[in-house]
Design a protein around this motif. Structure first.
Motif, PDB file in Angstrom:
ATOM      1  N   ALA A 231       1.136  -1.319  -0.114  1.00 42.31           N
ATOM      2  CA  ALA A 231      -0.008   0.037  -0.090  1.00 42.31           C
ATOM      3  C   ALA A 231       0.425   1.572  -0.228  1.00 42.31           C
ATOM      4  O   ALA A 231       0.700   2.474  -0.467  1.00 42.31           O
ATOM      5  N   GLU A 232       1.942   1.220   0.552  1.00 38.33           N
ATOM      6  CA  GLU A 232       2.775   2.437   0.834  1.00 38.33           C
ATOM      7  C   GLU A 232       3.475   2.545  -0.686  1.00 38.33           C
ATOM      8  O   GLU A 232       3.384   3.577  -1.035  1.00 38.33           O
ATOM      9  N   LEU A 233       3.598   1.411  -1.295  1.00 36.06           N
ATOM     10  CA  LEU A 233       4.872   1.870  -1.828  1.00 36.06           C
ATOM     11  C   LEU A 233       3.872   1.931  -3.141  1.00 36.06           C
ATOM     12  O   LEU A 233       4.089   2.924  -4.556  1.00 36.06           O
ATOM     13  N   SER A 234       2.547   1.684  -3.370  1.00 41.42           N
ATOM     14  CA  SER A 234       1.358   1.585  -4.681  1.00 41.42           C
ATOM     15  C   SER A 234       0.561   3.008  -4.446  1.00 41.42           C
ATOM     16  O   SER A 234      -0.171   3.502  -5.232  1.00 41.42           O
ATOM     17  N   GLY A 235       0.481   3.751  -2.988  1.00 40.63           N
ATOM     18  CA  GLY A 235      -0.197   5.050  -3.114  1.00 40.63           C
ATOM     19  C   GLY A 235      -1.332   4.903  -2.724  1.00 40.63           C
ATOM     20  O   GLY A 235      -2.443   5.655  -2.916  1.00 40.63           O
ATOM     21  N   LYS A 236      -2.202   3.732  -2.583  1.00 41.70           N
ATOM     22  CA  LYS A 236      -3.151   3.604  -2.588  1.00 41.70           C
ATOM     23  C   LYS A 236      -3.232   2.894  -0.942  1.00 41.70           C
ATOM     24  O   LYS A 236      -2.232   2.481  -0.105  1.00 41.70           O
ATOM     25  N   THR A 237      -4.691   2.952  -0.770  1.00 42.03           N
ATOM     26  CA  THR A 237      -5.330   2.315   0.953  1.00 42.03           C
ATOM     27  C   THR A 237      -4.177   0.975   1.301  1.00 42.03           C
ATOM     28  O   THR A 237      -4.627  -0.305   0.358  1.00 42.03           O
ATOM     29  N   LEU A 238      -4.379   0.120   2.401  1.00 38.80           N
ATOM     30  CA  LEU A 238      -4.531  -1.124   2.565  1.00 38.80           C
ATOM     31  C   LEU A 238      -6.138  -1.848   2.567  1.00 38.80           C
ATOM     32  O   LEU A 238      -6.019  -2.655   1.966  1.00 38.80           O
ATOM     33  N   GLN A 239      -6.515  -1.370   2.603  1.00 33.22           N
ATOM     34  CA  GLN A 239      -8.389  -1.839   1.993  1.00 33.22           C
ATOM     35  C   GLN A 239      -8.893  -2.416   0.889  1.00 33.22           C
ATOM     36  O   GLN A 239      -8.394  -3.668   0.145  1.00 33.22           O
ATOM     37  N   GLU A 240      -8.075  -0.792  -0.760  1.00 30.71           N
ATOM     38  CA  GLU A 240      -7.705  -1.382  -1.486  1.00 30.71           C
ATOM     39  C   GLU A 240      -6.835  -2.783  -1.776  1.00 30.71           C
ATOM     40  O   GLU A 240      -7.648  -3.541  -2.710  1.00 30.71           O
ATOM     41  N   VAL A 241      -5.373  -2.302  -0.931  1.00 34.16           N
ATOM     42  CA  VAL A 241      -5.136  -3.402  -1.548  1.00 34.16           C
ATOM     43  C   VAL A 241      -5.527  -4.727  -0.825  1.00 34.16           C
ATOM     44  O   VAL A 241      -5.334  -5.890  -2.152  1.00 34.16           O
ATOM     45  N   ALA A 242      -5.683  -4.884   0.102  1.00 33.38           N
ATOM     46  CA  ALA A 242      -6.306  -6.282   0.427  1.00 33.38           C
ATOM     47  C   ALA A 242      -7.468  -6.793  -0.824  1.00 33.38           C
ATOM     48  O   ALA A 242      -7.466  -8.150  -0.762  1.00 33.38           O
ATOM     49  N   GLU A 243      -8.598  -5.982  -0.969  1.00 33.29           N
ATOM     50  CA  GLU A 243      -9.652  -5.941  -1.487  1.00 33.29           C
ATOM     51  C   GLU A 243      -8.752  -6.002  -3.058  1.00 33.29           C
ATOM     52  O   GLU A 243      -9.660  -8.012  -3.400  1.00 33.29           O
ATOM     53  N   ILE A 244      -8.336  -5.956  -3.609  1.00 32.89           N
ATOM     54  CA  ILE A 244      -7.842  -6.265  -5.228  1.00 32.89           C
ATOM     55  C   ILE A 244      -6.653  -7.788  -5.398  1.00 32.89           C
ATOM     56  O   ILE A 244      -6.913  -8.480  -5.673  1.00 32.89           O
ATOM     57  N   THR A 245      -5.999  -7.327  -4.440  1.00 29.79           N
ATOM     58  CA  THR A 245      -5.277  -8.894  -3.772  1.00 29.79           C
ATOM     59  C   THR A 245      -6.083 -10.055  -3.771  1.00 29.79           C
ATOM     60  O   THR A 245      -6.103 -10.679  -4.548  1.00 29.79           O
ATOM     61  N   THR A 246      -7.169  -9.840  -3.012  1.00 27.38           N
ATOM     62  CA  THR A 246      -7.508 -11.622  -2.713  1.00 27.38           C
ATOM     63  C   THR A 246      -8.599 -11.410  -4.276  1.00 27.38           C
ATOM     64  O   THR A 246      -8.792 -12.651  -4.004  1.00 27.38           O
ATOM     65  N   GLN A 247      -8.784 -10.522  -4.369  1.00 26.98           N
ATOM     66  CA  GLN A 247      -9.612 -11.223  -5.852  1.00 26.98           C
ATOM     67  C   GLN A 247      -9.356 -11.749  -6.569  1.00 26.98           C
ATOM     68  O   GLN A 247      -9.545 -12.527  -7.654  1.00 26.98           O
ATOM     69  N   ASN A 248      -8.179 -10.932  -6.461  1.00 24.53           N
ATOM     70  CA  ASN A 248      -7.070 -11.339  -8.137  1.00 24.53           C
ATOM     71  C   ASN A 248      -6.726 -13.365  -7.910  1.00 24.53           C
ATOM     72  O   ASN A 248      -6.777 -14.347  -8.657  1.00 24.53           O
ATOM     73  N   ALA A 249      -6.560 -13.240  -6.729  1.00 30.11           N
ATOM     74  CA  ALA A 249      -6.117 -14.872  -6.118  1.00 30.11           C
ATOM     75  C   ALA A 249      -7.683 -15.757  -6.406  1.00 30.11           C
ATOM     76  O   ALA A 249      -6.774 -16.923  -6.711  1.00 30.11           O
ATOM     77  N   LEU A 250      -8.374 -14.728  -5.963  1.00 27.33           N
ATOM     78  CA  LEU A 250      -9.879 -16.338  -6.619  1.00 27.33           C
ATOM     79  C   LEU A 250      -9.876 -15.913  -7.386  1.00 27.33           C
ATOM     80  O   LEU A 250     -10.706 -17.419  -8.406  1.00 27.33           O
ATOM     81  N   ASN A 251      -9.931 -15.322  -8.547  1.00 24.07           N
ATOM     82  CA  ASN A 251     -10.701 -15.219  -9.864  1.00 24.07           C
ATOM     83  C   ASN A 251      -9.156 -15.956 -10.118  1.00 24.07           C
ATOM     84  O   ASN A 251      -9.433 -17.152 -11.318  1.00 24.07           O
ATOM     85  N   LEU A 252      -7.923 -16.001 -10.098  1.00 17.40           N
ATOM     86  CA  LEU A 252      -6.540 -16.929 -10.846  1.00 17.40           C
ATOM     87  C   LEU A 252      -6.862 -18.412 -10.605  1.00 17.40           C
ATOM     88  O   LEU A 252      -6.806 -19.184 -11.023  1.00 17.40           O
ATOM     89  N   PHE A 253      -7.380 -18.298  -8.906  1.00 12.97           N
ATOM     90  CA  PHE A 253      -7.420 -20.156  -8.191  1.00 12.97           C
ATOM     91  C   PHE A 253      -9.102 -20.828  -8.501  1.00 12.97           C
ATOM     92  O   PHE A 253      -9.307 -21.568  -8.209  1.00 12.97           O
ATOM     93  N   LYS A 254      -9.318 -19.739  -9.222  1.00  4.16           N
ATOM     94  CA  LYS A 254     -10.961 -20.048  -9.293  1.00  4.16           C
ATOM     95  C   LYS A 254     -11.576 -20.835  -8.621  1.00  4.16           C
ATOM     96  O   LYS A 254     -12.769 -21.442  -9.021  1.00  4.16           O
ATOM     97  N   LEU A 255     -12.326 -19.717  -7.271  1.00  3.09           N
ATOM     98  CA  LEU A 255     -12.822 -20.203  -6.435  1.00  3.09           C
ATOM     99  C   LEU A 255     -14.399 -19.657  -5.919  1.00  3.09           C
ATOM    100  O   LEU A 255     -15.601 -19.681  -6.236  1.00  3.09           O
TER     101      LEU A 255
END
Length: 255
Positions: A231-255
């Motif tokens: 979040a610090e390095l990307s200039g995003k909020t911690l919540q944004e990082v959590a939501e987007i990276t979690t969705q990325n993983a779910l999409n990839l692993f097809k859950l």
């Protein structure tokens, strides 16, 4: 906050005395899923036992780690495919090329990766790639195999912005772990230029613990520290990082 650890060896012997507690600690901090990459035939039983105890949290992959590729690697790969035919796994992995420790079996590592890329296509699974001191060598084989159906993760990414762009063009993700918190880890020059939709988070436990635990045993409970640094390095909020990276993983692993 809901986080996913996309790469954790929680089944390893470093957790023999407190594996269940480590899973509970992670859950208490919002780490809802822990994806477990396989190493070789010796790790399958304990990995599946960990899944059995924590079926909602600990999810296995199946593959052959490049550091365990030797002259009899074909035998290991027969076992990998045998398991893929018996039950479901979340991904092929971890596999790839490692030129850091020993280059003796580099040709065998290349062949083992080609076979596992074919397995990823055959079983329609994502593939999780190990690229220590071998980004270009691994990328070349993945690019040659990419037919539009391959997806996966360049695990423990520590490359350049240009290499991150090459991963994106392959339609793959980059796995970001504790190295992001290291003073000279180099990711401070990369993550400001990488969109969150290209990132998944990982610990690679028991290795590469983030600051302030560097040098100690890593575990999934430390994943929020990695998310905070992203979040610090990307200039995003911690919540944004959590939501987007979690969705990325779910999409990839097809859950």
């Amino acid at each position: 906050m809901n986080l996913i650890d996309s790469h954790a060896h929680i089944y390893s012997e470093e957790f023999v005395n407190d594996r269940d507690e480590a899973v509970e600690r992670a859950l208490a901090e919002g780490v809802s899923k822990i994806y477990m990459p396989n190493i070789d035939h010796t790790t399958i039983d304990v990995m599946l036992e960990t899944e059995h105890k924590h079926p909602e949290q600990c999810i296995p992959m199946m593959g052959l780690h490049p550091c365990y590729v030797t002259k009899d690697f074909e035998r290991e790969l027969y076992l990998v495919e045998e398991w893929l035919g018996k039950r479901k796994f979340s991904a092929i992995g971890e596999c790839g090329i490692d030129l850091y420790w020993d280059k003796t079996f580099f040709p065998q590592q290349q062949e083992a990766l080609k076979v596992q890329l074919d397995l990823a296509k055959k079983y329609k699974l994502p593939i999780v790639l190990h690229t220590r001191d071998s980004f270009e060598e691994t990328y070349e084989l993945v690019a040659a195999a990419q037919d539009g159906t391959l997806r996966g993760i360049f695990h423990c990414f520590s490359g350049t912005p240009e290499q991150a762009q090459k991963v994106k063009e392959l339609d793959f993700l980059i796995g970001i772990g504790g190295v992001a918190t290291f003073k000279n880890g180099g990711l401070d020059k990369v993550l400001p230029h990488v969109a969150l939709d290209q990132i998944v988070l990982e610990t690679d436990c028991p290795y590469l613990a983030p600051v302030p635990y560097r040098g100690k045993r890593n575990e999934p409970v430390y994943l929020p520290l990695i998310a905070k640094r992203v979040a610090e390095l990307s200039g995003k909020t911690l919540q944004e990082v959590a939501e987007i990276t979690t969705q990325n993983a779910l999409n990839l692993f097809k859950l």
